[in-house]
Design a protein around this motif. Structure first.
Motif, PDB file in Angstrom:
ATOM      1  N   MET A   1      35.232  45.203  41.593  1.00 44.73           N
ATOM      2  CA  MET A   1      34.834  46.032  40.451  1.00 44.73           C
ATOM      3  C   MET A   1      35.979  46.480  39.554  1.00 44.73           C
ATOM      4  O   MET A   1      35.733  47.189  38.580  1.00 44.73           O
ATOM      5  CB  MET A   1      34.099  47.277  40.962  1.00 44.73           C
ATOM      6  N   GLU A   2      37.224  46.162  39.857  1.00 45.36           N
ATOM      7  CA  GLU A   2      38.285  46.591  38.938  1.00 45.36           C
ATOM      8  C   GLU A   2      37.922  46.018  37.561  1.00 45.36           C
ATOM      9  O   GLU A   2      37.458  44.875  37.450  1.00 45.36           O
ATOM     10  CB  GLU A   2      39.671  46.115  39.400  1.00 45.36           C
ATOM     11  N   PRO A   3      38.103  46.817  36.486  1.00 48.44           N
ATOM     12  CA  PRO A   3      37.563  46.400  35.186  1.00 48.44           C
ATOM     13  C   PRO A   3      38.105  45.074  34.648  1.00 48.44           C
ATOM     14  O   PRO A   3      37.467  44.485  33.769  1.00 48.44           O
ATOM     15  CB  PRO A   3      37.925  47.577  34.276  1.00 48.44           C
ATOM     16  N   ASP A   4      39.244  44.581  35.156  1.00 47.73           N
ATOM     17  CA  ASP A   4      39.668  43.252  34.691  1.00 47.73           C
ATOM     18  C   ASP A   4      38.631  42.186  35.050  1.00 47.73           C
ATOM     19  O   ASP A   4      38.588  41.121  34.435  1.00 47.73           O
ATOM     20  CB  ASP A   4      41.070  42.869  35.212  1.00 47.73           C
ATOM     21  N   HIS A   5      37.757  42.498  36.039  1.00 41.67           N
ATOM     22  CA  HIS A   5      36.705  41.545  36.422  1.00 41.67           C
ATOM     23  C   HIS A   5      35.295  42.034  36.128  1.00 41.67           C
ATOM     24  O   HIS A   5      34.358  41.244  36.130  1.00 41.67           O
ATOM     25  CB  HIS A   5      36.819  41.218  37.918  1.00 41.67           C
TER      26      HIS A   5
ATOM     27  N   PRO B   1      40.281  32.254  43.631  1.00 37.71           N
ATOM     28  CA  PRO B   1      40.578  33.675  43.407  1.00 37.71           C
ATOM     29  C   PRO B   1      40.268  34.083  41.973  1.00 37.71           C
ATOM     30  O   PRO B   1      39.958  33.242  41.122  1.00 37.71           O
ATOM     31  CB  PRO B   1      42.088  33.761  43.685  1.00 37.71           C
ATOM     32  N   THR B   2      40.402  35.381  41.698  1.00 34.84           N
ATOM     33  CA  THR B   2      40.114  35.867  40.347  1.00 34.84           C
ATOM     34  C   THR B   2      41.327  35.792  39.416  1.00 34.84           C
ATOM     35  O   THR B   2      41.215  36.134  38.241  1.00 34.84           O
ATOM     36  CB  THR B   2      39.591  37.316  40.398  1.00 34.84           C
ATOM     37  N   HIS B   3      42.489  35.421  39.953  1.00 36.53           N
ATOM     38  CA  HIS B   3      43.669  35.234  39.095  1.00 36.53           C
ATOM     39  C   HIS B   3      44.422  33.971  39.556  1.00 36.53           C
ATOM     40  O   HIS B   3      44.613  33.775  40.758  1.00 36.53           O
ATOM     41  CB  HIS B   3      44.650  36.406  39.222  1.00 36.53           C
TER      42      HIS B   3
HETATM   43 FE1  FEO Z   1      41.963  44.423  41.610  1.00 32.60          FE
HETATM   44 FE2  FEO Z   1      42.208  41.664  39.486  1.00 32.60          FE
HETATM   45  O1  FEO Z   1      41.634  43.370  40.044  1.00 32.60           O
END
Ligand code: FEO
Length: 393
Positions: free
Chosen positions: A77-81, A219-221
């Protein structure tokens, strides 16, 4: 862009932001990864920062055309995602948002979205057609709600922040199609800055993932990992156990060069004693994220700075505070510093070393005004003592 026949990369590159979380420099940019499985039921994994929403939407519609998106799985849920959740809902009103209990509470809290959601429990499955998802709760990697989603037929793990790194993608998406050295380097910096405090939860997550056959980490990054999964998992295991190799990071602040002279004397002696991995960071030049990354690589930390307003030189105070909040263990520590009329190094550094719980190899060296021969001898002794300790391990 296709990752498999039915799994598409629909994420975005951010080469605009100077700082990740408005804290950590992005010299090579960063990605916000989103993935789409196109099956009887389509599913999107995570979104992107809202500035990039138009690009995300374009990427999704290139795959789906005017078909509906059926599910949005939120792994983190961190807003970057998560920032595009409400926007995406406007374009896909029938889309079901999938998350665990904590995730759904956060979605309501951040975006006031609480309808058409599906709450999933640890281990629960969701059939899509030829693909089936299973959900695995991995709290504190990096927030309390974080989970990973596993696609069973392709052995693909959508892992959230875990196994991600800084660095925009320069054309290719999958590790086998690119040069990965820089991403591996930036993975350590990402881990040290973002996830570094949570070694124990990362260990729990790694144990939990063991029964899964993983052929692809999404992964998300950063890149999708296929070829280097073993290396990436081993690096995460090492970092989360706070294991480090024989090497020294010397972080110093110096206003007029005196403390720098001491730092160089320590480094020269370490080198003379056969220590090959020595990194010096001038804290007026190096961002603390690079120091933290080296701290997650190397076993020894040597810090030095001048007295400033009766305390430590401010960049050093900030660095030590960042180190203390990361629960790093098993490091060796050396300290030195300088002053003009009233020294604070001994008292302040001693207090920090007790807080950090590192093994101190010397009482802090304090130099008054111009660097003396005795001070340089003490710095060489620190270098020798640290080298001896490193060789013991
Ligand atoms: Fe913990 Fe890429 O957000």
């Amino acid at each position: 862009m296709k990752i498999t026949e039915n799994i598409h990369y629909v994420g975005v590159n951010d080469r605009r932001s100077a700082l990740f979380e408005r804290l950590w420099p992005l010299p090579y940019g960063v990605t916000y990864n989103s993935y789409l499985i196109d099956d009887e039921k389509s599913v999107l994994f995570d979104t992107v920062e809202s500035t990039f929403f138009p690009r995300l939407l374009k990427n999704i519609t290139e795959v789906l055309g005017n078909r509906q998106l059926n599910y949005l799985v939120i792994n983190h849920m961190e807003p970057d995602h998560s920032e595009s959740i409400a926007l995406l809902r406007r374009y896909y009103p029938q889309m079901t948002i999938v998350g665990n209990k904590k995730t759904l509470e956060m979605i309501q809290g951040y975006y006031s979205v609480c309808d058409n959601t599906l709450c999933v429990a640890d281990g629960e499955e969701l059939p899509l057609g030829r693909h089936t998802l299973s959900f695995h709760l991995t709290p504190m990697v990096h927030w309390p709600e974080t989970m990973m989603s596993y696609e069973k037929s392709s052995h693909t793990l959508f892992s959230g922040d875990a196994f991600g790194c800084f660095g925009a993608l320069n054309g290719a998406i999958i590790d086998k199609d690119m040069e990965t050295a820089l991403y591996m380097q930036e993975m350590v910096r990402y881990y040290a800055c973002i996830v570094g405090k949570y070694g124990q939860p990362v260990q729990k997550a790694l144990q939990k993932l063991k029964p899964l056959t993983i052929e692809r980490l999404c992964p998300t990054h950063g890149p999708v990992w296929e070829q280097q999964i073993g290396e990436v998992l081993a690096e995460y295991n090492r970092m989360s156990l706070y294991q480090a190799e024989r090497g020294v990071v010397i972080a110093y602040g110096s206003m007029y060069g005196h403390t720098e002279e001491m730092a160089e004397a320590v480094a020269a002696e370490l080198a003379a004693q056969g220590i090959k991995k020595i990194v010096l960071h001038n804290l007026s030049q190096s961002d603390s994220s690079f120091v933290l990354a080296d701290l997650f690589r190397y076993r020894a930390l040597i810090v030095g700075c001048p007295t400033y307003n009766g305390g430590l030189f401010p960049p050093m105070e900030q660095l030590l505070s960042k180190i203390a909040s990361r629960n790093v263990t098993g490091r060796l520590l050396g300290c030195f510093g300088s002053f003009t009329w009233a020294g604070a190094i001994n008292k302040e550094m001693t207090a920090w070393s007790e807080k950090l719980k590192f093994e101190c190899v010397n009482p802090p060296i304090e130099n008054k005004q111009g660097v003396t021969a005795d001070t340089l001898a003490a710095c060489r002794a620190l270098g020798k003592a640290m080298a001896d300790k490193l060789k013991e391990a």
